[in-house]
Write a protein that holds these residues in place. Sequence first.
Motif, PDB file in Angstrom:
ATOM      1  N   THR A  30      -4.678  -2.028   8.678  1.00 25.94           N
ATOM      2  CA  THR A  30      -4.995  -2.806   7.624  1.00 25.94           C
ATOM      3  C   THR A  30      -6.164  -3.193   7.234  1.00 25.94           C
ATOM      4  O   THR A  30      -5.668  -4.790   6.738  1.00 25.94           O
ATOM      5  CB  THR A  30      -3.609  -3.746   7.510  1.00 25.94           C
ATOM      6  OG1 THR A  30      -4.143  -4.525   9.123  1.00 25.94           O
ATOM      7  CG2 THR A  30      -2.526  -3.565   8.869  1.00 25.94           C
ATOM      8  N   ALA A  31      -6.805  -3.041   7.259  1.00 27.19           N
ATOM      9  CA  ALA A  31      -8.688  -3.726   7.398  1.00 27.19           C
ATOM     10  C   ALA A  31      -8.555  -4.073   5.751  1.00 27.19           C
ATOM     11  O   ALA A  31      -7.968  -2.800   5.249  1.00 27.19           O
ATOM     12  CB  ALA A  31      -9.843  -2.803   7.741  1.00 27.19           C
ATOM     13  N   ALA A  32      -9.279  -4.322   5.153  1.00 31.35           N
ATOM     14  CA  ALA A  32      -9.399  -4.380   4.015  1.00 31.35           C
ATOM     15  C   ALA A  32     -10.623  -3.604   2.819  1.00 31.35           C
ATOM     16  O   ALA A  32     -11.338  -3.595   2.708  1.00 31.35           O
ATOM     17  CB  ALA A  32     -10.595  -6.061   3.465  1.00 31.35           C
ATOM     18  N   VAL A  33      -9.888  -1.767   2.857  1.00 31.31           N
ATOM     19  CA  VAL A  33     -10.713  -1.725   2.904  1.00 31.31           C
ATOM     20  C   VAL A  33      -9.835  -0.810   1.365  1.00 31.31           C
ATOM     21  O   VAL A  33      -8.401  -1.558   1.098  1.00 31.31           O
ATOM     22  CB  VAL A  33     -10.004  -0.537   3.717  1.00 31.31           C
ATOM     23  CG1 VAL A  33     -11.395   1.042   3.123  1.00 31.31           C
ATOM     24  CG2 VAL A  33     -10.387  -0.414   4.807  1.00 31.31           C
ATOM     25  N   SER A  34     -10.335  -0.503  -0.188  1.00 37.66           N
ATOM     26  CA  SER A  34     -10.193  -0.262  -1.061  1.00 37.66           C
ATOM     27  C   SER A  34      -9.402   1.302  -1.018  1.00 37.66           C
ATOM     28  O   SER A  34      -8.987   1.827  -0.261  1.00 37.66           O
ATOM     29  CB  SER A  34     -11.046  -0.153  -1.989  1.00 37.66           C
ATOM     30  OG  SER A  34     -12.395   1.160  -1.743  1.00 37.66           O
ATOM     31  N   PHE A  35      -8.736   1.232  -2.302  1.00 39.55           N
ATOM     32  CA  PHE A  35      -7.146   2.240  -1.816  1.00 39.55           C
ATOM     33  C   PHE A  35      -7.865   2.831  -4.051  1.00 39.55           C
ATOM     34  O   PHE A  35      -7.675   2.479  -5.171  1.00 39.55           O
ATOM     35  CB  PHE A  35      -5.743   1.832  -1.584  1.00 39.55           C
ATOM     36  CG  PHE A  35      -5.195   2.921  -2.487  1.00 39.55           C
ATOM     37  CD1 PHE A  35      -4.552   3.929  -0.998  1.00 39.55           C
ATOM     38  CD2 PHE A  35      -4.237   2.916  -3.583  1.00 39.55           C
ATOM     39  CE1 PHE A  35      -3.469   4.494  -1.374  1.00 39.55           C
ATOM     40  CE2 PHE A  35      -3.388   3.862  -3.538  1.00 39.55           C
ATOM     41  CZ  PHE A  35      -3.192   4.354  -3.075  1.00 39.55           C
ATOM     42  N   SER A  36      -7.314   4.004  -3.267  1.00 40.95           N
ATOM     43  CA  SER A  36      -7.744   5.073  -4.647  1.00 40.95           C
ATOM     44  C   SER A  36      -7.472   6.159  -4.339  1.00 40.95           C
ATOM     45  O   SER A  36      -6.659   6.986  -3.476  1.00 40.95           O
ATOM     46  CB  SER A  36      -8.849   5.190  -4.835  1.00 40.95           C
ATOM     47  OG  SER A  36      -9.585   6.133  -6.510  1.00 40.95           O
ATOM     48  N   PHE A  37      -5.920   6.524  -5.596  1.00 43.70           N
ATOM     49  CA  PHE A  37      -4.839   7.844  -5.490  1.00 43.70           C
ATOM     50  C   PHE A  37      -4.986   7.970  -7.261  1.00 43.70           C
ATOM     51  O   PHE A  37      -4.282   7.216  -6.999  1.00 43.70           O
ATOM     52  CB  PHE A  37      -4.088   7.218  -4.890  1.00 43.70           C
ATOM     53  CG  PHE A  37      -2.829   8.906  -4.466  1.00 43.70           C
ATOM     54  CD1 PHE A  37      -3.505   9.590  -3.651  1.00 43.70           C
ATOM     55  CD2 PHE A  37      -2.355   8.647  -5.938  1.00 43.70           C
ATOM     56  CE1 PHE A  37      -2.651  11.045  -3.524  1.00 43.70           C
ATOM     57  CE2 PHE A  37      -1.303   9.904  -4.611  1.00 43.70           C
ATOM     58  CZ  PHE A  37      -1.679  10.860  -4.436  1.00 43.70           C
ATOM     59  N   THR A  38      -5.028   9.836  -7.287  1.00 42.74           N
ATOM     60  CA  THR A  38      -4.168   9.575  -8.401  1.00 42.74           C
ATOM     61  C   THR A  38      -3.513  10.618  -8.311  1.00 42.74           C
ATOM     62  O   THR A  38      -3.182  11.689  -7.428  1.00 42.74           O
ATOM     63  CB  THR A  38      -5.495  11.215  -9.265  1.00 42.74           C
ATOM     64  OG1 THR A  38      -7.391  10.196  -9.324  1.00 42.74           O
ATOM     65  CG2 THR A  38      -5.324  11.332 -10.387  1.00 42.74           C
ATOM     66  N   ASP A  39      -2.438   9.915  -9.196  1.00 47.03           N
ATOM     67  CA  ASP A  39      -0.910  10.621  -8.386  1.00 47.03           C
ATOM     68  C   ASP A  39      -1.235  12.430  -9.411  1.00 47.03           C
ATOM     69  O   ASP A  39      -1.781  12.844 -10.138  1.00 47.03           O
ATOM     70  CB  ASP A  39      -0.259  10.081  -8.972  1.00 47.03           C
ATOM     71  CG  ASP A  39       0.347  10.287 -10.121  1.00 47.03           C
ATOM     72  OD1 ASP A  39      -0.163   9.690 -11.207  1.00 47.03           O
ATOM     73  OD2 ASP A  39       1.819   8.886 -10.514  1.00 47.03           O
TER      74      ASP A  39
END
Length: 325
Positions: A30-39
């Motif tokens: 749950t650390a403040a790490v960015s999220f990136s995902f191309t569906d």
Amino acid sequence: MRRILVGLGAVLTLTACGGGTAAPVTKATTAAVSFSFTDDRGRKVDLPERPTRIVAQVGAAAALWDFGVRPVAVFGPHKLKDGSRDPQAGNVDIAKVTGLGNVWDEFDVERYIGLQPQLLVSSMYLKDDLWYVPAKSKETIEKVAPTAGVMLTGKSAAEVIQRYGTLARQLGADVNTPEITQAKKRFESAQAELETLVAKGLKIEIVSGSPDALYVSTPEMVPDFKLLSDAGLDVVRPKVDAQGYFETLSWENADKYKADVILFDSRTQATQLAEMKKKPTFAELPAVKAGQAYPMWVETPYSYQKWADELEGLVANLKKASKLP
């Protein structure tokens, strides 16, 4: 395989007046790490922090759950009439998640907004169609939070499992836990055994029964079945309808194809073997007479844990089957 439009502003007002929220439960970091995902629609979701308040279609939820991600809510068939967990929900603890809808065309938009979701995840059979997201509510739902779709059509179960693993990892889950690693080894071992069974030369037919018809599935479209054709097994390729998934046969024509093994849809909504055997044309099929009709759970959650079990059972049945005259 076979939708109340609510104005967003109005629903938000209702939510503010009395909607509750459920605390997220997740094994993911749950650390403040960015999220990136191309569906698989080609849509890229970029968020400054990894989402933890995830809502998922039940099949997607079951896959993510086994990879360590804990959605706060699910939609789609997750509860049976007696209140117990639907097999489609896999290992999801339905007592710990909010249910937004249990049947087709049912999605509680107001409750969804009240959950303050950060991401919605769903499987897809059609590229721009999130499974079990009602068309009439789609526009409202997509304004609330980003959505991500994982394509099933034309992919093998192995590919879909890997795809959900990638998404789970992006969400911060440890996808290399001892439990997952061991299940993956079992899955890959069963997959290798399946390939050795090609030498038996078995002809396999995949069917699903209903009171009025027998549906013969092609092995190329649904991940559960494509895994078999990718292994090299000889699977009946029926003359499919316009949608491309199956051929519909009247029970009088249930004997159109001959096979050494029949794999039948064992989901609760499908007609089961005992009832299908009451149809003379089906009962007289060589595979049925030889006792070589075996259950196959369609829509098995796409995780190594669930698919290791499914594939080991399938391999055991095919090992004991013989080629028929």
